[in-house]
Design a protein around this motif. Structure first.
Motif, PDB file in Angstrom:
ATOM      1  N   LYS A 765      -8.453 -41.852  14.938  1.00  0.00           N
ATOM      2  CA  LYS A 765      -7.300 -41.365  15.395  1.00  0.00           C
ATOM      3  C   LYS A 765      -6.142 -40.916  14.283  1.00  0.00           C
ATOM      4  CE  LYS A 765      -6.744 -44.104  18.804  1.00  0.00           C
ATOM      5  NZ  LYS A 765      -6.034 -44.579  20.233  1.00  0.00           N
ATOM      6  N   MET A 766      -6.277 -41.822  13.172  1.00  0.00           N
ATOM      7  CA  MET A 766      -5.406 -41.512  11.960  1.00  0.00           C
ATOM      8  C   MET A 766      -5.647 -40.644  11.079  1.00  0.00           C
ATOM      9  SD  MET A 766      -4.208 -42.719   8.945  1.00  0.00           S
ATOM     10  CE  MET A 766      -5.472 -43.679   8.242  1.00  0.00           C
ATOM     11  N   VAL A 767      -4.425 -39.936  10.634  1.00  0.00           N
ATOM     12  CA  VAL A 767      -4.326 -38.879   9.681  1.00  0.00           C
ATOM     13  C   VAL A 767      -3.678 -39.391   8.502  1.00  0.00           C
ATOM     14  CG1 VAL A 767      -3.632 -36.418   9.066  1.00  0.00           C
ATOM     15  CG2 VAL A 767      -4.382 -37.070  11.213  1.00  0.00           C
ATOM     16  N   GLY A 768      -4.140 -39.458   7.453  1.00  0.00           N
ATOM     17  CA  GLY A 768      -3.394 -39.989   6.138  1.00  0.00           C
ATOM     18  C   GLY A 768      -3.241 -38.957   5.244  1.00  0.00           C
ATOM     19  N   MET A 769      -2.188 -38.847   4.731  1.00  0.00           N
ATOM     20  CA  MET A 769      -1.541 -38.021   3.496  1.00  0.00           C
ATOM     21  C   MET A 769      -1.004 -38.696   2.286  1.00  0.00           C
ATOM     22  SD  MET A 769       0.204 -34.914   5.713  1.00  0.00           S
ATOM     23  CE  MET A 769       0.296 -35.441   7.323  1.00  0.00           C
ATOM     24  N   LYS A 770      -1.876 -38.812   1.222  1.00  0.00           N
ATOM     25  CA  LYS A 770      -1.422 -39.233   0.132  1.00  0.00           C
ATOM     26  C   LYS A 770      -0.285 -38.661  -0.595  1.00  0.00           C
ATOM     27  CE  LYS A 770      -5.039 -42.442  -1.276  1.00  0.00           C
ATOM     28  NZ  LYS A 770      -4.474 -43.732  -1.566  1.00  0.00           N
ATOM     29  N   THR A 771       0.652 -39.241  -0.911  1.00  0.00           N
ATOM     30  CA  THR A 771       1.738 -38.369  -1.658  1.00  0.00           C
ATOM     31  C   THR A 771       2.548 -39.185  -2.813  1.00  0.00           C
ATOM     32  OG1 THR A 771       3.990 -37.438  -1.041  1.00  0.00           O
ATOM     33  CG2 THR A 771       3.252 -39.153   0.210  1.00  0.00           C
ATOM     34  N   PHE A 796       5.827 -43.945   6.940  1.00  0.00           N
ATOM     35  CA  PHE A 796       5.416 -43.908   5.627  1.00  0.00           C
ATOM     36  C   PHE A 796       5.112 -45.114   5.066  1.00  0.00           C
ATOM     37  CE2 PHE A 796       6.848 -43.826   1.348  1.00  0.00           C
ATOM     38  CZ  PHE A 796       6.499 -42.350   0.880  1.00  0.00           C
ATOM     39  N   GLU A 797       4.159 -45.388   4.450  1.00  0.00           N
ATOM     40  CA  GLU A 797       3.468 -46.798   4.099  1.00  0.00           C
ATOM     41  C   GLU A 797       3.016 -46.691   2.770  1.00  0.00           C
ATOM     42  OE1 GLU A 797       0.421 -48.492   6.553  1.00  0.00           O
ATOM     43  OE2 GLU A 797       1.934 -47.789   8.465  1.00  0.00           O
ATOM     44  N   GLY A 798       3.719 -47.322   1.949  1.00  0.00           N
ATOM     45  CA  GLY A 798       3.176 -47.328   0.415  1.00  0.00           C
ATOM     46  C   GLY A 798       3.331 -45.763  -0.208  1.00  0.00           C
ATOM     47  N   ASP A 799       2.080 -45.264  -0.624  1.00  0.00           N
ATOM     48  CA  ASP A 799       2.165 -43.963  -0.939  1.00  0.00           C
ATOM     49  C   ASP A 799       1.657 -43.154   0.037  1.00  0.00           C
ATOM     50  OD1 ASP A 799      -0.341 -44.736  -0.974  1.00  0.00           O
ATOM     51  OD2 ASP A 799      -0.908 -44.173  -3.229  1.00  0.00           O
ATOM     52  N   GLN A 800       1.491 -43.103   1.344  1.00  0.00           N
ATOM     53  CA  GLN A 800       1.107 -42.364   2.092  1.00  0.00           C
ATOM     54  C   GLN A 800       1.982 -41.994   3.394  1.00  0.00           C
ATOM     55  OE1 GLN A 800      -2.973 -42.777   3.441  1.00  0.00           O
ATOM     56  NE2 GLN A 800      -3.341 -44.647   2.312  1.00  0.00           N
ATOM     57  N   ILE A 801       1.752 -40.831   3.814  1.00  0.00           N
ATOM     58  CA  ILE A 801       2.373 -40.474   5.259  1.00  0.00           C
ATOM     59  C   ILE A 801       1.158 -40.839   6.097  1.00  0.00           C
ATOM     60  CG2 ILE A 801       3.313 -38.658   6.449  1.00  0.00           C
ATOM     61  CD1 ILE A 801       4.486 -37.511   4.024  1.00  0.00           C
ATOM     62  N   LYS A 802       1.465 -41.651   7.151  1.00  0.00           N
ATOM     63  CA  LYS A 802       0.487 -41.690   8.076  1.00  0.00           C
ATOM     64  C   LYS A 802       0.813 -41.119   9.376  1.00  0.00           C
ATOM     65  CE  LYS A 802      -2.270 -45.454   6.345  1.00  0.00           C
ATOM     66  NZ  LYS A 802      -2.140 -46.876   6.338  1.00  0.00           N
ATOM     67  N   ALA A 803      -0.094 -40.673  10.447  1.00  0.00           N
ATOM     68  CA  ALA A 803       0.139 -40.341  11.595  1.00  0.00           C
ATOM     69  C   ALA A 803      -1.060 -41.002  12.447  1.00  0.00           C
ATOM     70  CB  ALA A 803      -0.070 -38.684  11.701  1.00  0.00           C
ATOM     71  N   GLU A 804      -0.438 -41.461  13.645  1.00  0.00           N
ATOM     72  CA  GLU A 804      -1.299 -42.044  14.464  1.00  0.00           C
ATOM     73  C   GLU A 804      -1.423 -40.860  15.913  1.00  0.00           C
ATOM     74  OE1 GLU A 804      -4.257 -44.685  15.221  1.00  0.00           O
ATOM     75  OE2 GLU A 804      -2.518 -44.992  13.693  1.00  0.00           O
ATOM     76  N   ARG A 811     -12.369 -30.910  14.853  1.00  0.00           N
ATOM     77  CA  ARG A 811     -12.140 -30.594  13.512  1.00  0.00           C
ATOM     78  C   ARG A 811     -10.968 -29.726  13.620  1.00  0.00           C
ATOM     79  NH1 ARG A 811     -17.515 -29.906  10.864  1.00  0.00           N
ATOM     80  NH2 ARG A 811     -17.843 -29.239  13.059  1.00  0.00           N
ATOM     81  N   GLU A 812     -11.187 -28.623  14.183  1.00  0.00           N
ATOM     82  CA  GLU A 812     -10.450 -27.308  14.453  1.00  0.00           C
ATOM     83  C   GLU A 812      -8.961 -27.939  14.865  1.00  0.00           C
ATOM     84  OE1 GLU A 812     -13.403 -26.832  16.407  1.00  0.00           O
ATOM     85  OE2 GLU A 812     -14.088 -26.915  14.410  1.00  0.00           O
ATOM     86  N   GLN A 813      -9.136 -28.499  15.939  1.00  0.00           N
ATOM     87  CA  GLN A 813      -7.791 -28.967  16.479  1.00  0.00           C
ATOM     88  C   GLN A 813      -6.990 -29.675  15.508  1.00  0.00           C
ATOM     89  OE1 GLN A 813      -7.636 -30.592  20.166  1.00  0.00           O
ATOM     90  NE2 GLN A 813      -8.744 -28.819  21.446  1.00  0.00           N
ATOM     91  N   LEU A 814      -7.782 -30.565  14.623  1.00  0.00           N
ATOM     92  CA  LEU A 814      -7.217 -31.511  13.893  1.00  0.00           C
ATOM     93  C   LEU A 814      -6.409 -30.556  12.754  1.00  0.00           C
ATOM     94  CD1 LEU A 814      -6.710 -34.521  12.973  1.00  0.00           C
ATOM     95  CD2 LEU A 814      -8.764 -34.368  11.408  1.00  0.00           C
ATOM     96  N   LEU A 815      -7.202 -29.645  12.371  1.00  0.00           N
ATOM     97  CA  LEU A 815      -6.394 -28.755  11.271  1.00  0.00           C
ATOM     98  C   LEU A 815      -5.293 -28.386  11.827  1.00  0.00           C
ATOM     99  CD1 LEU A 815      -7.284 -27.608   8.385  1.00  0.00           C
ATOM    100  CD2 LEU A 815      -7.651 -25.467   9.518  1.00  0.00           C
ATOM    101  N   ASN A 816      -5.583 -27.605  13.115  1.00  0.00           N
ATOM    102  CA  ASN A 816      -4.259 -27.075  13.664  1.00  0.00           C
ATOM    103  C   ASN A 816      -3.071 -28.079  13.565  1.00  0.00           C
ATOM    104  OD1 ASN A 816      -4.515 -24.464  14.547  1.00  0.00           O
ATOM    105  ND2 ASN A 816      -5.859 -24.954  16.022  1.00  0.00           N
ATOM    106  N   TRP A 817      -3.392 -29.279  14.096  1.00  0.00           N
ATOM    107  CA  TRP A 817      -2.348 -30.205  13.862  1.00  0.00           C
ATOM    108  C   TRP A 817      -1.933 -30.589  12.724  1.00  0.00           C
ATOM    109  CZ3 TRP A 817      -0.777 -34.843  11.836  1.00  0.00           C
ATOM    110  CH2 TRP A 817       0.178 -35.640  12.501  1.00  0.00           C
ATOM    111  N   ILE A 818      -2.451 -30.708  11.667  1.00  0.00           N
ATOM    112  CA  ILE A 818      -2.160 -30.917  10.287  1.00  0.00           C
ATOM    113  C   ILE A 818      -1.308 -29.705  10.021  1.00  0.00           C
ATOM    114  CG2 ILE A 818      -2.738 -30.927   8.024  1.00  0.00           C
ATOM    115  CD1 ILE A 818      -5.314 -32.715   8.877  1.00  0.00           C
TER     116      ILE A 818
END
Ligand SMILES: Nc1ncnc2c1ncn2[C@@H]1O[C@H](COP(=O)(O)OP(=O)(O)OP(=O)(O)O)[C@@H](O)[C@H]1O
Length: 835
Positions: A765-771, A796-804, A811-818
């Motif tokens: 359920k987690m989406v991570g974005m390294k930044t 925001f944790e360390g070098d990541q944006i995280k979404a729960e 997948r397509e819904q996830l892409l839409n969400w992102i």
């Protein structure tokens, strides 16, 4: 099967398009086939080939989507529209800087700003001196400026802002005893929407601001709630983001301008000769402005963009004249742009007079007063360089005016020009030196804090021997009017008689003609036939006409030294800033001047209107316009500096807190930088390769190349991608869902690259974005978000944006969400320095 996946390696084609980057190949690719394709209007209704549809449960959805009207907005067009609105044209005209270069400039701006703040520290106590502040402000020692209010200076009924709670109404200060004590202490009582708050005075003085609105209304729409401060927090955050956007915009403009180059003008000894012909001893502020401008022109390699900000009649014109001399004597042309024809004519007269000793310097006026033949002749002279100084209104900005060798643009009262004209003025700033004159006072505190962000010279001291204008506010009576005029005429002077409407001008004409038979009286307003208006103004300037009955056409800039009485009827219909300008039409020499402000009947005026007018009556001392500016007209000064500013942003928190937040933002601007990463380096670990329906593929001219072009557009920048999508849709209508997903994937990668996200992945359920961004930038992004859903799910944790997420999405819904989430994060870019 006629389907393909864009990610299939063998389908990667190299484009043959050689179009320039922004209007790149896509448009040209399609135009050739446009006619042929136009005939068949492609409809996606129920043409989804089952075999090509995506296997997830969401594949049902596309059918619904496709049945929607083609013109209906979808995620991508909403995003495109938003980017266009938020970034406007400036993104396209201001290329992103490389980081080393930007760092160098930012450092320069910071150093300059430190100088300004240093000077502010010197004014620690606040108040005192022209424009030192609203009286309650002071430097807080931490790089900011405090506008907090002293609770003892409040009056019952005044609106106040508590930084944590919001807007309330001050009731009073009373002694009270706390439960566990016997010693009474003083409390400030503030009324809120749902109750009364009681604050110890000490605490109140740390937290309270006056709530002033930039416009005329003093009343806030609603009081905040004590029991629920979320609405207030939102308002404050909105204000903060708006301020940050303003500051970043200002800074980027400045940085962009520093990159423009032109050779400095020669230091010509003739300038000193020209200066010596000025009949007065310049004031210290004038001297400083002369030096500033001369340095800009003769020492800098970047074109000047300086604001000369000074109270009405404080002598800004001479600064412009010296700049003109410097440029013209080096063989370049100068253009003087005035907001009205009356002012243009006045400038023309002043310039002609001041340059009369230089027969080689030719001055021309381009105006609608001229005949067609005269105009043509002038245009020809401008084109061939036979006119050195050209004065006129916005008609000078038109495409018919071709300059021979334009070097300087002087703009008088820029805020009075329309949006299009301002854009045109801005476009000049890249290639020629620009000097802007503004009679809208800006507070000195703001001016100092802005040092480094905008070149400005402040003229806040009046010429010597200038006397304060006596302001008389009362109910209208013909007797009072007549006696005031008689006094002025008896001492050989002239009178302005101003009304808010053209319609009412005849009435005073009748009774004044009766009262002063034999005295020349005339009417002037903007809708008069040009020649007539010109003649009237000319005669008034020459002193033939003694009384000029007019609308606020005389509002700004008019300089008639012998007119020392102004009468304003129906004063309640004018804005405070307007009245301030009107009053400044008199008292421009060493004679004592009078301003009579008449309202029809006190009972017709609201308390608020009376209070407003009383403020003007109180601010009679010279230079007090600067203080008035900080309170009631602050935002007008803002407009001059920040461009069009939505008053709503200020209304959210009130002028004083807005100013304080602005100072904070100004001093910390470099903390909010976003460092983009190369498009190719962004990794999106979501396995999604949509297949396009055969109908669509058959419909396209060259599907493989198209996908390739899409990829290239995304790699280029967001504008190319937007342009690509829009061209695609113009040509072939709204794409099917799978193509939309494909485009969204490109958008996601592009946006990620722009905001410094290097990797996006999902795990359950987690989406991570390294930044590479820091926490402050993340906070600014979160604050700028409009969607609470996304805001609340991000951390925001360390070098990541995280979404729960609530559940694991297909997948397509996830892409839409992102896509949505990044679009929200992207909205914060105008508030961040980008490199
Ligand atoms: N140092 C000075 N001493 C005395 N008079 C001066 C001085 N500087 C300018 N003046 C005169 O004061 C008058 C007002 O100056 P000017 O028109 O330049 O004002 P301004 O700042 O442009 O005002 P506005 O905003 O109303 O256009 C002019 O007649 C000008 O000649």
């Amino acid at each position: 099967m006629a389907s393909f996946s864009p990610n299939t390696p063998h389908l990667k084609l190299t484009s043959t398009s050689a179009a320039p980057p922004r209007l790149w190949g896509w448009t040209s690719l399609f135009t050739a086939h446009k006619q042929a394709k136009k005939k068949q209007s492609f409809q996606f209704k129920a043409v989804y080939t089952p075999g090509l549809s995506l296997s997830s449960p969401t594949s049902k959805k596309p059918t619904q989507r496709r049945e929607k009207n083609e013109n209906e907005t979808d995620d991508i067009s909403i995003l495109n529209e938003r980017i266009r609105r938020d970034f406007g044209k400036r993104e396209a005209t201001r290329p992103v800087m490389d980081s080393e270069e930007a760092d160098k400039y930012i450092q320069l701006v910071k150093e300059q700003q430190q100088k300004g703040l240093q000077k502010l520290k010197g004014k620690k106590s606040g108040g005192g001196g022209a424009g030192a502040g609203a009286g309650d402000s002071g430097y807080n020692g931490a790089g900011g400026f405090s506008y907090k209010v002293d609770p003892y200076s409040l009056r019952s009924g005044d609106y106040v802002v508590h930084k944590k709670v919001g807007i309330g109404k001050f009731v009073g200060i009373k002694f009270d005893v706390q439960k566990d004590s016997t010693v009474p202490i003083e409390y400030v009582f503030i009324e809120y929407a749902d109750g009364m708050a009681k604050l110890p005075v000490k605490q109140a003085s740390r937290m309270l601001y006056r709530y002033n609105l930039p416009n005329e209304t003093k009343r806030p729409r609603t009081l905040s709630k004590l029991s629920d401060t979320t609405a207030w927090e939102r308002r404050k955050t909105k204000g903060k983001v708006a301020i940050q956007k303003m500051v970043v915009d200002l800074m980027e403009l400045y940085l962009h301008r520093l990159k423009q180059k032109r050779p400095p003008y020669p230091k010509n000894p003739a300038i000193a000769e020209f200066a010596a012909q000025f009949p007065y001893e310049p004031t210290p502020d004038q001297k400083k402005a002369f030096i500033d401008v001369e340095r800009d022109l003769t020492e800098r390699e970047t074109p000047m963009d300086r604001l000369i900000c000074g109270d009405v009649g404080f002598g800004k014109t001479e600064v412009a004249l010296r700049a003109i001399f410097c440029v013209v004597s080096a063989g370049k042309q100068a253009m003087v742009l005035a907001p009205t024809i009356v002012l243009a004519k006045q400038h023309f007269d002043v310039v002609s007079e001041r340059f009369s000793m230089y027969p080689d310097i030719k001055v021309g006026l381009l105006s609608r007063f001229q005949s067609k033949a005269e105009k043509e002749e002038h245009l020809d002279m401008i084109k061939h360089g036979h006119l050195n100084i050209i004065v006129g209104t916005h008609s000078l900005l038109g495409s018919r005016v071709v300059y021979n060798n334009l070097g300087l643009l002087v703009v008088d009262e820029e805020q009075r020009f329309g949006v299009k004209q301002k854009e045109k003025i801005a476009s000049f700033k890249i290639s020629v030196d620009v000097l802007t004159l503004s009679a809208t006072p800006i507070p000195r505190t703001l001016y100092l804090a802005l040092t480094g962000f905008r070149d400005a010279s402040l003229i806040s001291t009046p010429p010597p021997e200038r006397l304060p204008i006596k302001t008389h506010l009362s109910a209208f009576s013909k007797e009072k009017v007549i006696s005031a005029i008689k006094y002025e005429l008896d001492r050989g002077g002239q009178v302005f008689y101003v009304l808010p409407r053209i319609k009412g001008l005849e009435e005073p004409m009748d009774f004044l003609q009766q009262a002063f038979p034999g005295v020349d009286i005339a009417i002037a307003h903007g809708q008069q036939y040009s020649r007539q208006l010109e003649e009237t103004m000319e005669k008034f300037a020459q002193g033939v006409i003694k009384i000029l009955i007019c609308t606020n056409i005389v509002e700004s800039g008019l300089d008639i030294q012998n007119a020392n009485t102004i009468i304003v009827q129906d004063v309640q219909q004018f804005g405070l800033a307007q009245l301030y300008q009107l009053r400044g039409r008199v008292g421009r020499a060493d004679k004592e001047a009078h301003a009579y402000l008449f309202y029809p009947d006190k009972s017709l005026l609201s308390d608020q209107a009376l209070e407003r007018l009383a403020a003007l009556e109180e601010c009679r001392e010279l230079g007090q316009g600067f203080q008035l500016a900080e309170k009631d007209m602050g935002i007008r000064g803002f407009g001059t500096i920040f461009g069009e500013q939505q008053t709503g942003d200020v209304g959210n928190v009130g002028v004083d807190l807005f100013f304080e937040m602005l100072f904070e933002s100004l001093s910390k601007v470099d903390e909010h930088c976003v460092i983009s990463v190369p498009y190719k380096s962004v990794q999106i670990d979501i396995n999604i390769n949509p297949r396009l329906p055969s109908e669509y593929i058959n419909h396209l001219e060259n599907p493989m190349e198209m996908v390739n072009e899409a990829e290239k557009a995304a790699e280029q920048d967001i504008w190319c991608l937007m342009q690509f999508t829009e061209s695609l849709r113009r040509q072939y209508g709204k794409e099917p869902y799978s193509m939309e997903i494909l485009l969204k994937k490109l958008y996601v990668r592009r946006m990620a690259a722009d905001i410094g996200i290097t990797k996006i992945y999902a795990s359950g359920k987690m989406v991570g974005m390294k930044t590479n961004m820091n926490k402050k930038v993340f906070k600014m992004m979160i604050d700028s978000m409009t969607s609470e859903v996304h805001r609340n799910s991000l951390t925001f944790e360390g070098d990541q944006i995280k979404a729960e997420l609530l559940l694991e999405l297909p997948r397509e819904q996830l892409l839409n969400w992102i896509f949505q989430c990044l679009a929200e994060l992207y909205a914060s870019l105008p508030a961040l320095i980008k490199y």
